[in-house]
Design an enzyme around this catalytic site. Structure first.
Site, PDB file in Angstrom:
ATOM      1  N   HIS A   1      45.653 105.216 129.600  1.00  0.00           N
ATOM      2  CA  HIS A   1      44.709 104.294 128.964  1.00  0.00           C
ATOM      3  C   HIS A   1      43.362 104.267 129.688  1.00  0.00           C
ATOM      4  O   HIS A   1      42.307 104.184 129.076  1.00  0.00           O
ATOM      5  CB  HIS A   1      45.298 102.882 128.879  1.00  0.00           C
ATOM      6  CG  HIS A   1      46.123 102.667 127.653  1.00  0.00           C
ATOM      7  ND1 HIS A   1      47.395 103.179 127.526  1.00  0.00           N
ATOM      8  CD2 HIS A   1      45.849 102.044 126.480  1.00  0.00           C
ATOM      9  CE1 HIS A   1      47.873 102.853 126.323  1.00  0.00           C
ATOM     10  NE2 HIS A   1      46.957 102.171 125.673  1.00  0.00           N
TER      11      HIS A   1
ATOM     12  N   LYS B   1      57.173  96.182 125.332  1.00  0.00           N
ATOM     13  CA  LYS B   1      58.001  94.986 125.523  1.00  0.00           C
ATOM     14  C   LYS B   1      57.184  93.982 126.314  1.00  0.00           C
ATOM     15  O   LYS B   1      56.341  94.360 127.128  1.00  0.00           O
ATOM     16  CB  LYS B   1      59.303  95.336 126.252  1.00  0.00           C
ATOM     17  CG  LYS B   1      59.064  96.001 127.605  1.00  0.00           C
ATOM     18  CD  LYS B   1      59.996  95.532 128.672  1.00  0.00           C
ATOM     19  CE  LYS B   1      59.848  96.360 129.945  1.00  0.00           C
ATOM     20  NZ  LYS B   1      59.843  95.561 131.165  1.00  0.00           N
TER      21      LYS B   1
END
Lengths: 184, 279
Positions: free
Chosen positions: A38, A103
């Site tokens: 990222h 999650k």
């Protein structure tokens, strides 16, 4: 709570159908990316460079798989905790990303971005890496190979089981802990 | 003096790293099955069903239970009458770990904190040594994932904050962690000692059997109190709600300084992977 069988890439219409608690079985192509990848995606955007995959309608799976043993496309491949990608997610949703998979909780900024850009956050079961690996039919590294487990991979998934945690209307599935009752 | 060959230690450690990552301890599997039956909500039941299926698949396919095969943490008790032959014990354990993570197709998760460059072989192993009487060598290995470790905390309380403060801190920590550390969690609590000992104890205590009872009835009562409080949070398996936010709470107490009340909470995810070997 309904069940959806969706194919990638996702459209606005696909996303609008989804509500928190819905089960999604996803088939098609998704891209892996976690912390280091990222950072590089953001650096590329800052420099005006092309990204290694088309964000429009795309899904990013926050995962760093274990190495593929002989005869398998991938090792264990369950989700990593998503909040670490929160600082990057709104920008990517703004560029056409339709879903992230991981999650754990997202920040308010990420939830707002999902509402604004019509996108969702899907949960996969943490710690079920061997089970989720069975639904991944092919995997290839498409960028940042030097990052090892953190490289960006293109995954072909079949009926990959997911749960809608945050929908595009601001809904959230996670339970608010009852601290008052716990400490009473 | 008893001699143990370093090459033997390397083999044993490699094997325990691989098996720890593929086989959940029997007490953890039993807790999943019991809690699956006790939960009433479909989401909580479904998570336990998936975790049991995941464990069966890992055993069958040889895939690791979780892609985060953790940093490899060792607690070692070296008997005073044992001599290691061939190389140092630290080096032997590290070499065994590197071999296990390579041969077992386990993920290497160790990196430089600034450049984030992967060390490539999961080294260095994190090893806590203790020297004990006797001629045995006991090695306990934990594969400790980053997600649950990130939700762990340590603090230095003033003595006046006492049990009330401790309870609030531990329960609030689990509440704030919510779905992030892959609940149902196992909560290790180090109380007393000093800054580093509380933290080490909070991890070491996670090696206890889930269903055991603390030998000191007073501490056993505190464990029970925290267990009940945490499970009243309602976070549930993977944060989807339910009666099982934690599978167990384990406390390790040590004497501390007059001025301090050190406290550490180490959160262990449901994939509580560890193995022990006595050589």
């Amino acid at each position: 709570m309904s069940e959806h069988h969706l194919k990638t890439p996702l459209t606005d219409a696909d996303v609008e159908k989804l509500a928190i608690g819905d089960v999604v079985y996803l088939t098609g192509t998704i891209y892996t990316g976690r912390d280091a990848a990222h950072k590089r995606l953001a650096d590329s955007l800052d420099k005006g460079e092309a990204l290694p995959f088309d964000l429009k309608g795309a899904l990013i799976y926050y995962v760093g798989p274990s190495p593929a043993p002989p005869g398998r496309p991938i090792g264990a491949a369950g989700p990593t905790t998503s909040y670490r990608m929160d600082s990057f997610a709104p920008r990517l949703y703004g560029l056409g990303l339709k879903a992230t998979i991981g999650k754990g909780k997202r920040s308010q900024e990420v939830k707002d971005a999902m509402v604004k850009h019509k996108a969702v956050y899907l949960g996969a079961t943490g710690g079920a890496g061997a089970l989720l690996s069975q639904r991944i039919k092919a995997a290839k590294v498409i960028a940042y190979e030097d990052l090892g487990p953190e490289a960006i991979r293109e995954l072909s998934v079949e009926d990959f089981p997911l749960l809608v945690i945050n929908d595009c209307r601001g809904g959230e599935l996670y339970v608010q802990p009852d601290l008052a009752s716990a400490l009473a | 003096m008893r001699t143990i060959a370093a090459s033997y230690i390397i083999e044993k450690v490699a094997d325990m790293c691989i098996r720890a990552n593929r086989e959940l301890p029997a007490d953890v599997l039993a807790a999943f099955a019991r809690r699956q039956a006790e939960e009433t909500g479909p989401a909580a039941k479904e998570i336990f069903r998936q975790l049991l299926e995941n464990a069966a698949l890992a055993a069958e396919t040889g895939l690791p239970l979780c892609q985060d095969c953790g940093l490899a943490v060792f607690f070692v008790e070296l008997g005073e009458d044992v001599k290691i032959e061939g190389m140092g014990l630290r080096q032997a354990i590290n070499e065994g770990m590197v071999k296990g993570y390579k041969d077992g197709y386990l993920r290497k998760s160790s990196c430089d904190p600034f450049t984030r460059k992967n060390t490539g072989d999961n080294s260095p192993a994190i090893i806590h040594f203790d020297v004990v009487p006797g001629d045995k060598l006991k090695i306990s290995m934990m594969a400790k994932g980053g997600g649950s470790e990130n939700m762990s905390r340590a603090t230095m309380f003033a003595p006046a904050q006492g049990w009330k403060g401790i309870k609030e801190f531990v329960v609030t920590r689990v509440a704030e962690a919510g779905p992030n550390p892959c609940p149902p969690v196992i909560v290790g609590v180090g109380i007393g000692g000093n800054f580093e000992l509380a933290a080490i104890n909070s991890k070491k205590v996670l090696l206890r059997e889930l269903g055991d009872t603390h030998p000191d009835p007073a501490v056993a009562k505190l464990e029970e109190e925290l267990f009940t409080a945490i499970n009243r949070l309602g976070v549930g398996p993977m944060g989807l709600g339910g009666a099982t936010t934690c599978l167990a709470v384990k406390i390790l107490v040590a004497p501390c300084h007059l001025a301090s009340l050190p406290l550490a909470v180490n959160i262990q995810c449901h994939s509580a992977r560890h193995k022990e070997v006595v050589l």
